[in-house]
Write a protein that holds these residues in place. Structure first.
Motif, PDB file in Angstrom:
ATOM      1  N   LEU A   1       0.262  17.598  -8.069  1.00 55.49           N
ATOM      2  CA  LEU A   1       1.118  16.478  -8.466  1.00 55.49           C
ATOM      3  C   LEU A   1       1.206  16.354  -9.987  1.00 55.49           C
ATOM      4  CD1 LEU A   1      -0.009  13.830  -5.831  1.00 55.49           C
ATOM      5  CD2 LEU A   1       2.150  15.097  -5.880  1.00 55.49           C
ATOM      6  N   LEU A   2       0.085  16.498 -10.671  1.00 54.34           N
ATOM      7  CA  LEU A   2       0.097  16.374 -12.131  1.00 54.34           C
ATOM      8  C   LEU A   2       0.903  17.497 -12.783  1.00 54.34           C
ATOM      9  CD1 LEU A   2      -3.580  15.220 -12.672  1.00 54.34           C
ATOM     10  CD2 LEU A   2      -1.516  13.864 -13.090  1.00 54.34           C
ATOM     11  N   LYS A   3       0.809  18.700 -12.227  1.00 56.90           N
ATOM     12  CA  LYS A   3       1.598  19.806 -12.778  1.00 56.90           C
ATOM     13  C   LYS A   3       3.091  19.617 -12.508  1.00 56.90           C
ATOM     14  CE  LYS A   3      -1.680  23.638 -12.561  1.00 56.90           C
ATOM     15  NZ  LYS A   3      -1.940  24.917 -11.885  1.00 56.90           N
ATOM     16  N   ASN A   4       3.427  19.216 -11.287  1.00 57.69           N
ATOM     17  CA  ASN A   4       4.833  19.157 -10.909  1.00 57.69           C
ATOM     18  C   ASN A   4       5.529  17.878 -11.343  1.00 57.69           C
ATOM     19  OD1 ASN A   4       5.617  21.629  -9.227  1.00 57.69           O
ATOM     20  ND2 ASN A   4       3.571  21.115  -8.561  1.00 57.69           N
TER      21      ASN A   4
ATOM     22  N   ILE B   1      13.001   2.264 -20.632  1.00 54.03           N
ATOM     23  CA  ILE B   1      12.567   1.600 -19.396  1.00 54.03           C
ATOM     24  C   ILE B   1      12.129   2.654 -18.374  1.00 54.03           C
ATOM     25  CG2 ILE B   1      13.345   0.228 -17.419  1.00 54.03           C
ATOM     26  CD1 ILE B   1      15.223  -1.260 -19.443  1.00 54.03           C
ATOM     27  N   ILE B   2      12.953   3.686 -18.199  1.00 47.93           N
ATOM     28  CA  ILE B   2      12.626   4.753 -17.251  1.00 47.93           C
ATOM     29  C   ILE B   2      11.392   5.513 -17.719  1.00 47.93           C
ATOM     30  CG2 ILE B   2      13.429   6.954 -16.275  1.00 47.93           C
ATOM     31  CD1 ILE B   2      14.680   4.443 -14.983  1.00 47.93           C
ATOM     32  N   GLY B   3      11.284   5.770 -19.001  1.00 46.92           N
ATOM     33  CA  GLY B   3      10.119   6.464 -19.541  1.00 46.92           C
ATOM     34  C   GLY B   3       8.828   5.709 -19.263  1.00 46.92           C
ATOM     35  N   MET B   4       8.856   4.399 -19.404  1.00 48.41           N
ATOM     36  CA  MET B   4       7.658   3.590 -19.142  1.00 48.41           C
ATOM     37  C   MET B   4       7.316   3.599 -17.649  1.00 48.41           C
ATOM     38  SD  MET B   4       6.495   2.800 -22.007  1.00 48.41           S
ATOM     39  CE  MET B   4       5.177   1.781 -21.405  1.00 48.41           C
ATOM     40  N   ALA B   5       8.320   3.548 -16.785  1.00 45.15           N
ATOM     41  CA  ALA B   5       8.068   3.586 -15.337  1.00 45.15           C
ATOM     42  C   ALA B   5       7.441   4.922 -14.938  1.00 45.15           C
ATOM     43  CB  ALA B   5       9.367   3.349 -14.561  1.00 45.15           C
ATOM     44  N   LYS B   6       7.991   6.009 -15.468  1.00 43.93           N
ATOM     45  CA  LYS B   6       7.422   7.326 -15.171  1.00 43.93           C
ATOM     46  C   LYS B   6       6.009   7.447 -15.728  1.00 43.93           C
ATOM     47  CE  LYS B   6       9.863  11.055 -15.312  1.00 43.93           C
ATOM     48  NZ  LYS B   6      10.701  12.156 -15.793  1.00 43.93           N
ATOM     49  N   SER B   7       5.784   6.882 -16.897  1.00 47.08           N
ATOM     50  CA  SER B   7       4.458   6.903 -17.499  1.00 47.08           C
ATOM     51  C   SER B   7       3.449   6.159 -16.624  1.00 47.08           C
ATOM     52  CB  SER B   7       4.513   6.285 -18.894  1.00 47.08           C
ATOM     53  OG  SER B   7       3.235   6.241 -19.467  1.00 47.08           O
ATOM     54  N   PHE B   8       3.877   5.060 -16.040  1.00 44.87           N
ATOM     55  CA  PHE B   8       3.005   4.295 -15.146  1.00 44.87           C
ATOM     56  C   PHE B   8       2.632   5.135 -13.922  1.00 44.87           C
ATOM     57  CE2 PHE B   8       1.816   1.331 -11.887  1.00 44.87           C
ATOM     58  CZ  PHE B   8       1.108   0.338 -12.561  1.00 44.87           C
ATOM     59  N   ILE B   9       3.620   5.809 -13.344  1.00 42.91           N
ATOM     60  CA  ILE B   9       3.358   6.664 -12.177  1.00 42.91           C
ATOM     61  C   ILE B   9       2.411   7.797 -12.564  1.00 42.91           C
ATOM     62  CG2 ILE B   9       4.420   8.314 -10.565  1.00 42.91           C
ATOM     63  CD1 ILE B   9       6.900   6.427 -10.576  1.00 42.91           C
ATOM     64  N   GLU B  10       2.640   8.403 -13.718  1.00 39.28           N
ATOM     65  CA  GLU B  10       1.777   9.483 -14.180  1.00 39.28           C
ATOM     66  C   GLU B  10       0.355   8.990 -14.412  1.00 39.28           C
ATOM     67  OE1 GLU B  10       3.857  11.035 -17.577  1.00 39.28           O
ATOM     68  OE2 GLU B  10       5.468  11.848 -16.338  1.00 39.28           O
TER      69      GLU B  10
ATOM     70  N   ASN C   1       0.807  -1.221   0.000  1.00 40.02           N
ATOM     71  CA  ASN C   1       0.000   0.000   0.000  1.00 40.02           C
ATOM     72  C   ASN C   1       0.842   1.273   0.000  1.00 40.02           C
ATOM     73  OD1 ASN C   1      -2.552  -1.192  -0.156  1.00 40.02           O
ATOM     74  ND2 ASN C   1      -2.549  -1.585   2.040  1.00 40.02           N
ATOM     75  N   ILE C   2       2.071   1.179  -0.497  1.00 39.64           N
ATOM     76  CA  ILE C   2       2.888   2.373  -0.736  1.00 39.64           C
ATOM     77  C   ILE C   2       2.468   2.891  -2.101  1.00 39.64           C
ATOM     78  CG2 ILE C   2       5.231   3.196  -1.248  1.00 39.64           C
ATOM     79  CD1 ILE C   2       4.922   2.689   1.663  1.00 39.64           C
ATOM     80  N   ARG C   3       2.141   4.169  -2.187  1.00 38.85           N
ATOM     81  CA  ARG C   3       1.714   4.747  -3.453  1.00 38.85           C
ATOM     82  C   ARG C   3       2.917   4.976  -4.345  1.00 38.85           C
ATOM     83  NH1 ARG C   3      -1.444   3.517  -0.100  1.00 38.85           N
ATOM     84  NH2 ARG C   3      -3.528   4.349   0.197  1.00 38.85           N
ATOM     85  N   PRO C   4       2.849   4.547  -5.609  1.00 37.65           N
ATOM     86  CA  PRO C   4       4.007   4.754  -6.491  1.00 37.65           C
ATOM     87  C   PRO C   4       4.228   6.237  -6.771  1.00 37.65           C
ATOM     88  CG  PRO C   4       2.166   3.849  -7.730  1.00 37.65           C
ATOM     89  CD  PRO C   4       1.752   3.882  -6.289  1.00 37.65           C
ATOM     90  N   GLY C   5       5.442   6.664  -6.620  1.00 31.01           N
ATOM     91  CA  GLY C   5       5.814   8.043  -6.882  1.00 31.01           C
ATOM     92  C   GLY C   5       7.238   8.095  -7.392  1.00 31.01           C
ATOM     93  N   VAL C   6       7.608   9.238  -7.910  1.00 32.85           N
ATOM     94  CA  VAL C   6       8.940   9.401  -8.497  1.00 32.85           C
ATOM     95  C   VAL C   6      10.027   9.202  -7.448  1.00 32.85           C
ATOM     96  CG1 VAL C   6      10.485  11.058  -9.623  1.00 32.85           C
ATOM     97  CG2 VAL C   6       8.109  10.875 -10.363  1.00 32.85           C
TER      98      VAL C   6
END
Length: 177
Positions: free
Chosen positions: A119-122, A90-99, A55-60
């Motif tokens: 969060l969406l803006k920053n 790989i990093i782009g896909m991970a960030k895309s998942f978080i977004e 239950n940790i929320r995915p974040g950057v």
């Protein structure tokens, strides 16, 4: 009033939840830094599974902790700096998942609109401004001039086939020659 300030909110957090979060983040951090792209991909998969299970929320920043890198390194990799194309993807896909996660929790009302917008803006480069130039159609009508419409450079301000034409002005130092 102390509970309304950011510092007050930190001191009033549930100690059991704080302990669980710190334990989870420590587990992520203790995994060490992946060296190869396949290790990186596997670690990212483990990170998202870990988030789901704990239950940790995915974040950057949590992703950076799991990869044992700084946010600057993540940013550079996402821009293709100091890495190969595969690592960038790989990093782009991970960030895309978080977004995508952030977008969905915001749209579904799981977080308050101001938090979601922040969060969406920053983190995701969302904007709430509209540029007039971006919304204007960029269609320019162009056509090829016919021979009759082309200026004659050998004529001065004269009539050519019944039309007054403009020619290029003579430069003073070339006219004297």
């Amino acid at each position: 009033m102390a509970g309304k300030s950011p510092q007050g909110q930190l001191t009033e957090m549930n100690p059991v939840k704080v302990k669980a979060i710190i334990h989870s983040l420590r587990e992520l951090y203790d995994m060490g830094k992946p060296e190869t792209n396949s290790e990186l991909k596997e670690r990212i998969d483990m990170f998202f599974q870990f988030c789901e299970d704990s239950n940790i929320r995915p974040g950057v920043q949590a992703l950076c902790t799991a990869l044992h890198i700084s946010r600057t390194t993540l940013y550079r990799w996402s821009n293709g700096e100091d890495c190969d194309k595969e690592r960038q993807e790989i990093i782009g896909m991970a960030k895309s998942f978080i977004e995508s996660f952030l977008e969905q929790v915001t749209l579904s009302g799981q977080v308050s609109p101001p938090v979601g917008i922040f969060l969406l803006k920053n983190w995701c480069s969302y904007k709430d401004t509209v540029s007039i130039e971006e919304n204007m159609p960029h269609e320019e009508t162009r056509r090829v001039l016919s021979v009759a419409e082309l200026p004659r450079l050998d004529l001065r301000e004269e009539e050519y086939e019944g039309k007054s034409i403009s020619t290029l002005p003579c430069l003073t130092d070339t006219a004297a020659e």
